[in-house]
Design a protein around this motif. Structure first.
Motif, PDB file in Angstrom:
ATOM      1  N   SER A  27       4.234 -16.985  -3.513  1.00 14.48           N
ATOM      2  CA  SER A  27       5.017 -16.841  -2.289  1.00 14.48           C
ATOM      3  C   SER A  27       5.000 -15.390  -1.817  1.00 14.48           C
ATOM      4  CB  SER A  27       6.458 -17.300  -2.526  1.00 14.48           C
ATOM      5  OG  SER A  27       7.037 -16.526  -3.562  1.00 14.48           O
ATOM      6  N   SER A  28       5.433 -15.181  -0.598  1.00 12.32           N
ATOM      7  CA  SER A  28       5.446 -13.859   0.022  1.00 12.32           C
ATOM      8  C   SER A  28       6.465 -12.927  -0.628  1.00 12.32           C
ATOM      9  CB  SER A  28       5.763 -13.981   1.512  1.00 12.32           C
ATOM     10  OG  SER A  28       5.849 -12.708   2.106  1.00 12.32           O
ATOM     11  N   THR A  29       6.079 -11.677  -0.733  1.00  6.56           N
ATOM     12  CA  THR A  29       6.997 -10.610  -1.139  1.00  6.56           C
ATOM     13  C   THR A  29       7.045  -9.545  -0.040  1.00  6.56           C
ATOM     14  OG1 THR A  29       5.195  -9.475  -2.321  1.00  6.56           O
ATOM     15  CG2 THR A  29       6.593 -10.957  -3.622  1.00  6.56           C
ATOM     16  N   ALA A  30       6.726  -9.961   1.196  1.00  2.00           N
ATOM     17  CA  ALA A  30       6.614  -9.030   2.319  1.00  2.00           C
ATOM     18  C   ALA A  30       7.942  -8.391   2.709  1.00  2.00           C
ATOM     19  CB  ALA A  30       5.993  -9.712   3.530  1.00  2.00           C
ATOM     20  N   THR A  31       9.051  -9.114   2.540  1.00  2.00           N
ATOM     21  CA  THR A  31      10.350  -8.507   2.828  1.00  2.00           C
ATOM     22  C   THR A  31      10.995  -8.084   1.519  1.00  2.00           C
ATOM     23  OG1 THR A  31      11.709 -10.502   2.652  1.00  2.00           O
ATOM     24  CG2 THR A  31      10.660 -10.072   4.802  1.00  2.00           C
ATOM     25  N   SER A  32      11.907  -7.166   1.613  1.00  2.00           N
ATOM     26  CA  SER A  32      12.597  -6.688   0.411  1.00  2.00           C
ATOM     27  C   SER A  32      13.321  -7.825  -0.294  1.00  2.00           C
ATOM     28  CB  SER A  32      13.589  -5.580   0.768  1.00  2.00           C
ATOM     29  OG  SER A  32      12.904  -4.472   1.284  1.00  2.00           O
ATOM     30  N   PRO A 102       1.386  -4.258   7.516  1.00  2.00           N
ATOM     31  CA  PRO A 102       2.813  -4.211   7.188  1.00  2.00           C
ATOM     32  C   PRO A 102       3.190  -5.381   6.268  1.00  2.00           C
ATOM     33  CG  PRO A 102       2.483  -3.792   9.516  1.00  2.00           C
ATOM     34  CD  PRO A 102       1.143  -4.220   8.971  1.00  2.00           C
ATOM     35  N   GLY A 103       4.084  -5.103   5.329  1.00  2.00           N
ATOM     36  CA  GLY A 103       4.495  -6.107   4.355  1.00  2.00           C
ATOM     37  C   GLY A 103       3.740  -5.979   3.047  1.00  2.00           C
ATOM     38  N   GLY A 104       2.656  -5.201   3.051  1.00  2.00           N
ATOM     39  CA  GLY A 104       1.877  -5.000   1.840  1.00  2.00           C
ATOM     40  C   GLY A 104       1.487  -3.557   1.611  1.00  2.00           C
ATOM     41  N   VAL A 105       2.039  -2.633   2.410  1.00  2.00           N
ATOM     42  CA  VAL A 105       1.670  -1.213   2.315  1.00  2.00           C
ATOM     43  C   VAL A 105       2.170  -0.646   0.985  1.00  2.00           C
ATOM     44  CG1 VAL A 105       1.960   1.092   3.311  1.00  2.00           C
ATOM     45  CG2 VAL A 105       1.732  -0.900   4.824  1.00  2.00           C
ATOM     46  N   PRO A 106       1.243  -0.176   0.148  1.00  2.00           N
ATOM     47  CA  PRO A 106       1.646   0.422  -1.122  1.00  2.00           C
ATOM     48  C   PRO A 106       2.015   1.899  -0.947  1.00  2.00           C
ATOM     49  CG  PRO A 106      -0.724   0.418  -0.967  1.00  2.00           C
ATOM     50  CD  PRO A 106      -0.204  -0.239   0.290  1.00  2.00           C
ATOM     51  N   PRO A 107       2.636   2.481  -1.958  1.00  2.00           N
ATOM     52  CA  PRO A 107       2.982   3.901  -1.876  1.00  2.00           C
ATOM     53  C   PRO A 107       1.804   4.825  -2.196  1.00  2.00           C
ATOM     54  CG  PRO A 107       3.797   2.963  -3.914  1.00  2.00           C
ATOM     55  CD  PRO A 107       3.209   1.829  -3.125  1.00  2.00           C
ATOM     56  N   ILE A 108       0.690   4.259  -2.647  1.00  2.00           N
ATOM     57  CA  ILE A 108      -0.496   5.036  -3.038  1.00  2.00           C
ATOM     58  C   ILE A 108      -1.739   4.362  -2.460  1.00  2.00           C
ATOM     59  CG2 ILE A 108       0.535   5.901  -5.181  1.00  2.00           C
ATOM     60  CD1 ILE A 108      -1.097   3.640  -6.631  1.00  2.00           C
ATOM     61  N   ALA A 109      -2.921   4.968  -2.709  1.00  2.00           N
ATOM     62  CA  ALA A 109      -4.225   4.387  -2.362  1.00  2.00           C
ATOM     63  C   ALA A 109      -4.401   4.151  -0.866  1.00  2.00           C
ATOM     64  CB  ALA A 109      -4.449   3.081  -3.140  1.00  2.00           C
ATOM     65  N   VAL A 129      11.649   0.670 -10.300  1.00  2.00           N
ATOM     66  CA  VAL A 129      11.601   0.067  -8.960  1.00  2.00           C
ATOM     67  C   VAL A 129      10.303  -0.726  -8.833  1.00  2.00           C
ATOM     68  CG1 VAL A 129      13.078   1.812  -7.860  1.00  2.00           C
ATOM     69  CG2 VAL A 129      10.592   2.174  -7.973  1.00  2.00           C
ATOM     70  N   TYR A 130      10.194  -1.487  -7.742  1.00  2.00           N
ATOM     71  CA  TYR A 130       9.031  -2.336  -7.505  1.00  2.00           C
ATOM     72  C   TYR A 130       8.465  -2.023  -6.125  1.00  2.00           C
ATOM     73  CZ  TYR A 130      10.815  -4.827 -11.516  1.00  2.00           C
ATOM     74  OH  TYR A 130      11.264  -5.136 -12.782  1.00  2.00           O
ATOM     75  N   ALA A 131       7.182  -1.691  -6.089  1.00  4.83           N
ATOM     76  CA  ALA A 131       6.526  -1.286  -4.850  1.00  4.83           C
ATOM     77  C   ALA A 131       5.444  -2.292  -4.461  1.00  4.83           C
ATOM     78  CB  ALA A 131       5.905   0.097  -5.024  1.00  4.83           C
ATOM     79  N   ALA A 132       5.120  -2.329  -3.185  1.00  2.00           N
ATOM     80  CA  ALA A 132       4.081  -3.226  -2.694  1.00  2.00           C
ATOM     81  C   ALA A 132       2.733  -2.865  -3.305  1.00  2.00           C
ATOM     82  CB  ALA A 132       4.003  -3.163  -1.168  1.00  2.00           C
ATOM     83  N   GLY A 133       1.936  -3.905  -3.545  1.00  2.00           N
ATOM     84  CA  GLY A 133       0.651  -3.717  -4.208  1.00  2.00           C
ATOM     85  C   GLY A 133      -0.564  -3.941  -3.338  1.00  2.00           C
ATOM     86  N   GLY A 134      -0.424  -3.827  -2.029  1.00  2.00           N
ATOM     87  CA  GLY A 134      -1.583  -3.932  -1.152  1.00  2.00           C
ATOM     88  C   GLY A 134      -1.750  -5.259  -0.440  1.00  2.00           C
ATOM     89  N   ALA A 135      -0.826  -6.189  -0.675  1.00  2.00           N
ATOM     90  CA  ALA A 135      -0.839  -7.482   0.015  1.00  2.00           C
ATOM     91  C   ALA A 135       0.600  -7.970   0.124  1.00  2.00           C
ATOM     92  CB  ALA A 135      -1.690  -8.499  -0.746  1.00  2.00           C
ATOM     93  N   ALA A 136       0.814  -8.941   0.990  1.00  2.00           N
ATOM     94  CA  ALA A 136       2.176  -9.437   1.252  1.00  2.00           C
ATOM     95  C   ALA A 136       2.702 -10.345   0.146  1.00  2.00           C
ATOM     96  CB  ALA A 136       2.207 -10.171   2.590  1.00  2.00           C
ATOM     97  N   ASN A 137       1.980 -10.441  -0.965  1.00  2.00           N
ATOM     98  CA  ASN A 137       2.463 -11.222  -2.111  1.00  2.00           C
ATOM     99  C   ASN A 137       2.235 -10.478  -3.427  1.00  2.00           C
ATOM    100  OD1 ASN A 137      -0.355 -11.437  -2.228  1.00  2.00           O
ATOM    101  ND2 ASN A 137      -0.262 -13.486  -3.134  1.00  2.00           N
ATOM    102  N   ALA A 138       2.091  -9.158  -3.346  1.00  2.00           N
ATOM    103  CA  ALA A 138       1.747  -8.364  -4.525  1.00  2.00           C
ATOM    104  C   ALA A 138       2.683  -7.160  -4.661  1.00  2.00           C
ATOM    105  CB  ALA A 138       0.302  -7.885  -4.424  1.00  2.00           C
TER     106      ALA A 138
END
Length: 161
Positions: A27-32, A102-109, A129-138
């Motif tokens: 499932s999506s993790t795009a929103t907090s 948007p929804g998958g922007v990571p803090p790095i790379a 903490v948990y940061a986005a991993g480059g996709a809206a479900n990661a």
């Protein structure tokens, strides 16, 4: 330009901090809230990666706690401009400058180097903490101190009072 993805972020993580693995969900993790529900953590432990343009020409990344909102006045003041000169990036700017939708922007790379990074002071309430991993479900878990080190960012008071 085409968006980058989870693989780009994992390569950067392997270089910066071997052992951190991106978790991909069905499932999506795009929103907090979606991310917090998927991980089973507090909303504030989710790191929102928010791209801003200052004066239409300076890209900035703000890493904000999932339970906070960024005060554009405070961000603009850091650059000596008025509030209306600090605007959220649109989807195309996120892809062109940061490399991700948007929804998958990571803090790095990121696609572009040298982008200033600010971390919301309130993230310091948490060890992990948990940061986005480059996709809206990661997403990926990361200690707050390590997040600051990996991004080269600095903590700042940027949230709405």
């Amino acid at each position: 330009m085409q968006a980058m993805g989870v693989g780009n972020v994992q390569v950067a993580l392997n270089r910066l901090q071997p052992g951190i693995r991106i978790i991909e969900f069905e499932s999506s993790t795009a929103t907090s809230q979606q991310a917090a529900d998927s991980v089973g953590c507090q909303l504030g432990q989710i790191v929102k990666s928010l791209g801003f343009m200052i004066n239409k020409s300076i890209p900035v990344l703000v890493l904000a706690s999932g339970d906070q909102s960024i005060d554009e006045r405070k961000l603009a003041a850091r650059f000596g401009v008025g509030r209306k000169k600090a605007r959220m990036m649109n989807a195309q700017q996120c892809i062109d400058l940061l490399g991700y939708a948007p929804g998958g922007v990571p803090p790095i790379a990121h696609r572009s180097g040298g982008i200033a990074v600010y971390l919301d002071d309130t993230l310091q309430r948490f060890d992990l903490v948990y940061a986005a991993g480059g996709a809206a479900n990661a997403i990926f878990p990361v200690p707050v101190g390590l997040l600051r080190e990996m991004t080269g960012g600095s903590f700042a008071d940027l949230v709405k009072d």
